[in-house]
Write a protein that holds these residues in place. Structure first.
Motif, mmCIF file in Angstrom:
data_model
loop_
_atom_site.group_PDB
_atom_site.id
_atom_site.type_symbol
_atom_site.label_atom_id
_atom_site.label_comp_id
_atom_site.label_asym_id
_atom_site.label_seq_id
_atom_site.Cartn_x
_atom_site.Cartn_y
_atom_site.Cartn_z
ATOM 1 N N SER A 189 0.849 -1.189 0.000
ATOM 2 C CA SER A 189 0.000 0.000 0.000
ATOM 3 C C SER A 189 0.885 1.238 0.000
ATOM 4 C CB SER A 189 -0.905 0.000 1.244
ATOM 5 O OG SER A 189 -0.129 -0.044 2.422
ATOM 6 N N LEU A 190 0.669 2.111 -0.981
ATOM 7 C CA LEU A 190 1.409 3.352 -1.101
ATOM 8 C C LEU A 190 0.427 4.483 -1.348
ATOM 9 C CD1 LEU A 190 4.316 2.175 -3.452
ATOM 10 C CD2 LEU A 190 4.495 2.617 -1.013
ATOM 11 N N LEU A 191 0.739 5.647 -0.820
ATOM 12 C CA LEU A 191 -0.112 6.809 -1.029
ATOM 13 C C LEU A 191 -0.051 7.238 -2.496
ATOM 14 C CD1 LEU A 191 0.786 8.870 2.180
ATOM 15 C CD2 LEU A 191 -1.246 7.473 1.785
ATOM 16 N N PRO A 192 -1.193 7.660 -3.073
ATOM 17 C CA PRO A 192 -1.196 8.057 -4.490
ATOM 18 C C PRO A 192 -0.197 9.169 -4.809
ATOM 19 C CG PRO A 192 -3.436 7.786 -3.680
ATOM 20 C CD PRO A 192 -2.539 7.660 -2.490
ATOM 21 N N ALA A 193 -0.088 10.169 -3.912
ATOM 22 C CA ALA A 193 0.858 11.261 -4.158
ATOM 23 C C ALA A 193 2.297 10.749 -4.143
ATOM 24 C CB ALA A 193 0.677 12.356 -3.105
ATOM 25 N N PHE A 194 2.586 9.797 -3.260
ATOM 26 C CA PHE A 194 3.926 9.212 -3.196
ATOM 27 C C PHE A 194 4.240 8.433 -4.472
ATOM 28 C CE2 PHE A 194 6.791 5.721 -1.915
ATOM 29 C CZ PHE A 194 7.877 6.476 -1.490
ATOM 30 N N ILE A 195 3.249 7.744 -5.017
ATOM 31 C CA ILE A 195 3.445 6.999 -6.259
ATOM 32 C C ILE A 195 3.733 7.953 -7.411
ATOM 33 C CG2 ILE A 195 2.308 5.512 -7.950
ATOM 34 C CD1 ILE A 195 0.754 4.245 -5.667
ATOM 35 N N LEU A 196 2.963 9.046 -7.495
ATOM 36 C CA LEU A 196 3.153 10.010 -8.575
ATOM 37 C C LEU A 196 4.529 10.667 -8.501
ATOM 38 C CD1 LEU A 196 1.985 11.488 -11.000
ATOM 39 C CD2 LEU A 196 0.967 13.150 -9.426
ATOM 40 N N LEU A 197 4.931 11.073 -7.291
ATOM 41 C CA LEU A 197 6.259 11.662 -7.119
ATOM 42 C C LEU A 197 7.356 10.657 -7.437
ATOM 43 C CD1 LEU A 197 5.738 13.766 -3.855
ATOM 44 C CD2 LEU A 197 5.938 14.608 -6.196
ATOM 45 N N SER A 198 7.126 9.401 -7.092
ATOM 46 C CA SER A 198 8.112 8.356 -7.399
ATOM 47 C C SER A 198 8.259 8.186 -8.908
ATOM 48 C CB SER A 198 7.699 7.032 -6.761
ATOM 49 O OG SER A 198 7.632 7.135 -5.358
ATOM 50 N N GLN A 199 7.149 8.239 -9.633
ATOM 51 C CA GLN A 199 7.212 8.125 -11.091
ATOM 52 C C GLN A 199 8.050 9.252 -11.690
ATOM 53 O OE1 GLN A 199 2.940 8.022 -11.694
ATOM 54 N NE2 GLN A 199 3.021 5.881 -12.336
ATOM 55 N N LEU A 200 7.827 10.468 -11.211
ATOM 56 C CA LEU A 200 8.603 11.606 -11.721
ATOM 57 C C LEU A 200 10.071 11.486 -11.327
ATOM 58 C CD1 LEU A 200 6.091 14.508 -10.917
ATOM 59 C CD2 LEU A 200 6.507 13.422 -13.129
ATOM 60 N N PHE A 201 10.326 11.127 -10.082
ATOM 61 C CA PHE A 201 11.692 11.068 -9.560
ATOM 62 C C PHE A 201 12.525 10.010 -10.282
ATOM 63 C CE2 PHE A 201 14.737 9.255 -6.494
ATOM 64 C CZ PHE A 201 15.511 10.378 -6.240
ATOM 65 N N PHE A 202 11.999 8.784 -10.362
ATOM 66 C CA PHE A 202 12.781 7.697 -10.955
ATOM 67 C C PHE A 202 12.859 7.828 -12.476
ATOM 68 C CE2 PHE A 202 11.431 5.567 -6.929
ATOM 69 C CZ PHE A 202 12.710 5.412 -6.414
ATOM 70 N N THR A 203 11.886 8.507 -13.107
ATOM 71 C CA THR A 203 11.993 8.763 -14.544
ATOM 72 C C THR A 203 13.106 9.747 -14.830
ATOM 73 O OG1 THR A 203 9.625 8.355 -14.826
ATOM 74 C CG2 THR A 203 10.752 9.546 -16.583
ATOM 75 N N ILE A 204 13.246 10.765 -13.994
ATOM 76 C CA ILE A 204 14.329 11.738 -14.166
ATOM 77 C C ILE A 204 15.686 11.058 -13.999
ATOM 78 C CG2 ILE A 204 15.403 13.788 -13.164
ATOM 79 C CD1 ILE A 204 12.587 14.774 -12.487
ATOM 80 N N ILE A 205 15.795 10.142 -13.048
ATOM 81 C CA ILE A 205 17.085 9.508 -12.764
ATOM 82 C C ILE A 205 17.420 8.408 -13.764
ATOM 83 C CG2 ILE A 205 18.370 8.128 -11.079
ATOM 84 C CD1 ILE A 205 17.005 9.611 -8.876
ATOM 85 N N PHE A 206 16.480 7.492 -14.003
ATOM 86 C CA PHE A 206 16.766 6.298 -14.799
ATOM 87 C C PHE A 206 16.170 6.327 -16.202
ATOM 88 C CE2 PHE A 206 16.721 4.669 -10.339
ATOM 89 C CZ PHE A 206 18.072 4.372 -10.258
ATOM 90 N N GLY A 207 15.394 7.357 -16.548
ATOM 91 C CA GLY A 207 14.820 7.405 -17.879
ATOM 92 C C GLY A 207 13.538 6.595 -17.981
ATOM 93 N N ILE A 208 13.264 6.101 -19.194
ATOM 94 C CA ILE A 208 12.003 5.401 -19.448
ATOM 95 C C ILE A 208 11.903 4.116 -18.641
ATOM 96 C CG2 ILE A 208 12.964 4.167 -21.434
ATOM 97 C CD1 ILE A 208 9.335 5.471 -20.996
ATOM 98 N N LEU A 209 13.045 3.424 -18.430
ATOM 99 C CA LEU A 209 13.010 2.206 -17.620
ATOM 100 C C LEU A 209 12.658 2.533 -16.172
ATOM 101 C CD1 LEU A 209 13.400 -0.835 -17.601
ATOM 102 C CD2 LEU A 209 15.840 -0.474 -17.153
ATOM 103 N N GLY A 210 13.121 3.667 -15.686
ATOM 104 C CA GLY A 210 12.768 4.094 -14.335
ATOM 105 C C GLY A 210 11.295 4.397 -14.187
ATOM 106 N N PHE A 211 10.660 4.854 -15.289
ATOM 107 C CA PHE A 211 9.219 5.118 -15.247
ATOM 108 C C PHE A 211 8.440 3.824 -15.022
ATOM 109 C CE2 PHE A 211 5.155 5.501 -17.523
ATOM 110 C CZ PHE A 211 4.579 6.534 -16.799
ATOM 111 N N PHE A 212 8.821 2.756 -15.727
ATOM 112 C CA PHE A 212 8.113 1.489 -15.587
ATOM 113 C C PHE A 212 8.484 0.762 -14.295
ATOM 114 C CE2 PHE A 212 7.928 2.108 -20.209
ATOM 115 C CZ PHE A 212 6.571 1.943 -20.410
ATOM 116 N N LEU A 213 9.668 1.051 -13.760
ATOM 117 C CA LEU A 213 10.088 0.426 -12.504
ATOM 118 C C LEU A 213 9.798 1.311 -11.297
ATOM 119 C CD1 LEU A 213 13.572 -1.066 -13.523
ATOM 120 C CD2 LEU A 213 11.438 -2.312 -13.188
ATOM 121 N N ALA A 214 9.083 2.416 -11.511
ATOM 122 C CA ALA A 214 8.876 3.379 -10.429
ATOM 123 C C ALA A 214 8.159 2.756 -9.235
ATOM 124 C CB ALA A 214 8.099 4.588 -10.943
#
Length: 342
Positions: free
Chosen positions: A290-315
């Motif tokens: 269970s993760l908060l929706p805002a935390f999930i959204l921020l994680s998607q942005l954060f890991f996409t910036i760091i790892f690129g498209i693969l980070g988006f799918f692994l967020a």
């Protein structure tokens, strides 16, 4: 700071710089860990049935490959055949929406019409973006050449981790001070359970959303129900954003028939989303992370910036693992130890 402290600081800075340079390789390795983690539970199930681990690894890997091949052989061809028609109908539906909005605005205040763009103006505004994307086609082509090599490396890493995971686990634990290794081992166990819960939850969501979407669109008589349901199931892998993207095609196609049908489609997808959250997920809530929706959204942005498209799918799996580490190390071992001495 004395010499040893300066030396330690320099070593940490160099280590962080090296990790940053190889971040793409680290994301690929984490993807292998996620896949190996899911397959390892299947291997353990085979072992409980009396099958040796080596044979269990072969069976689990064979099941994974057979599932992927079956997906691309049985399910993907109908989707590919319907996809061009889907794109055409969606574009027609968006054009119909623009026409309906212009008509509605003209009834309210005709003076607003010149400020509202038509289809031709939108196409002209999007043309520079399309040209920019097309101009990067050669770069995308060269990057695509690395996909087979990355897939082979991912498969090799997964098999290595799956065949004998203990040496890699023990080697990682030994990177920490001896007094903290027992804690790290406990954290890794929690990460294993969290990843398993995430995998069960996401597979459950994909199957349920695809099935309910197909049945709902079929009952409403929306064209290309199968391809749209498959698209909704695939996009269910992406939290928050995936749900919004999955609603656009059926709503646009429904607009071609009547506005009220598009409203019913929106109600259908919102209902599926609410059923998934409040009822169906309760069946696997003990296993699902269970993760908060805002935390999930921020994680998607954060890991996409760091790892690129693969980070988006692994967020999401990265967020699940990060939550365990932050909870156990930062909160439990550091922040909770602080005491108010006032």
């Amino acid at each position: 700071m004395n010499f040893s402290q300066w030396l330690g600081f320099i070593v940490i800075a160099i280590a962080l710089h090296i990790l940053w340079q190889i971040r793409q390789l680290l994301s690929l390795f984490f993807a292998a860990v996620v896949i190996a983690n899911g397959l390892n539970h299947l291997v353990k199930w085979f072992q409980e049935k009396g099958i040796r681990r080596s044979y269990g690894v072969l069976l689990s890997t064979g099941i994974l490959i057979a599932t992927i091949v079956g997906f691309f052989w049985v399910i993907v061809p109908p989707f590919i055949n319907q996809f061009p028609e889907l794109i055409q109908l969606v574009s027609q539906g968006i054009e119909q929406l623009i026409v309906s909005l212009r008509k509605f605005i003209s009834e309210l205040d005709p003076e607003w019409i010149p400020n509202f763009p038509n289809t031709q103006e939108l196409t002209q505004q999007l043309r520079p973006l399309v040209s920019q994307i097309a101009g990067q086609g050669l770069s995308v082509f060269y990057n695509t050449l690395a996909i087979p090599l990355s897939s082979l490396l991912l498969l090799a890493l997964t098999l290595m981790l799956l065949t004998n995971p203990q040496p890699y686990r023990q080697g990682f634990i030994r990177l920490f001070p001896s007094f903290y290794r027992k804690k790290i081992d406990s954290i890794l166990c929690q990460c294993d359970e969290a990843l398993q819960g995430w995998l069960i939850g996401v597979l459950f969501d994909i199957l349920v959303i695809a099935l309910l979407s197909f049945l709902g669109l079929l009952i409403l008589g929306i064209p290309l129900a199968l391809s749209q349901a498959m698209l909704a199931g695939i996009l269910a892998f992406i939290p928050n954003i995936g749900f919004v993207l999955s609603v656009v095609p059926p709503v646009a196609i429904a607009l071609l028939e009547s506005p009220w049908k598009s409203i019913i489609v929106i109600i259908l997808y919102v209902s599926i989303y609410q059923i998934q959250i409040h009822f169906l997920n309760s069946l696997v809530i003990r296993r699902k992370a269970s993760l908060l929706p805002a935390f999930i959204l921020l994680s998607q942005l954060f890991f996409t910036i760091i790892f690129g498209i693969l980070g988006f799918f692994l967020a999401l799996p990265l967020a699940v693992v990060s939550k365990v580490w932050v909870q156990e190390i930062l909160v439990t071992d550091i922040l909770d130890v602080w005491q108010d001495k006032s």
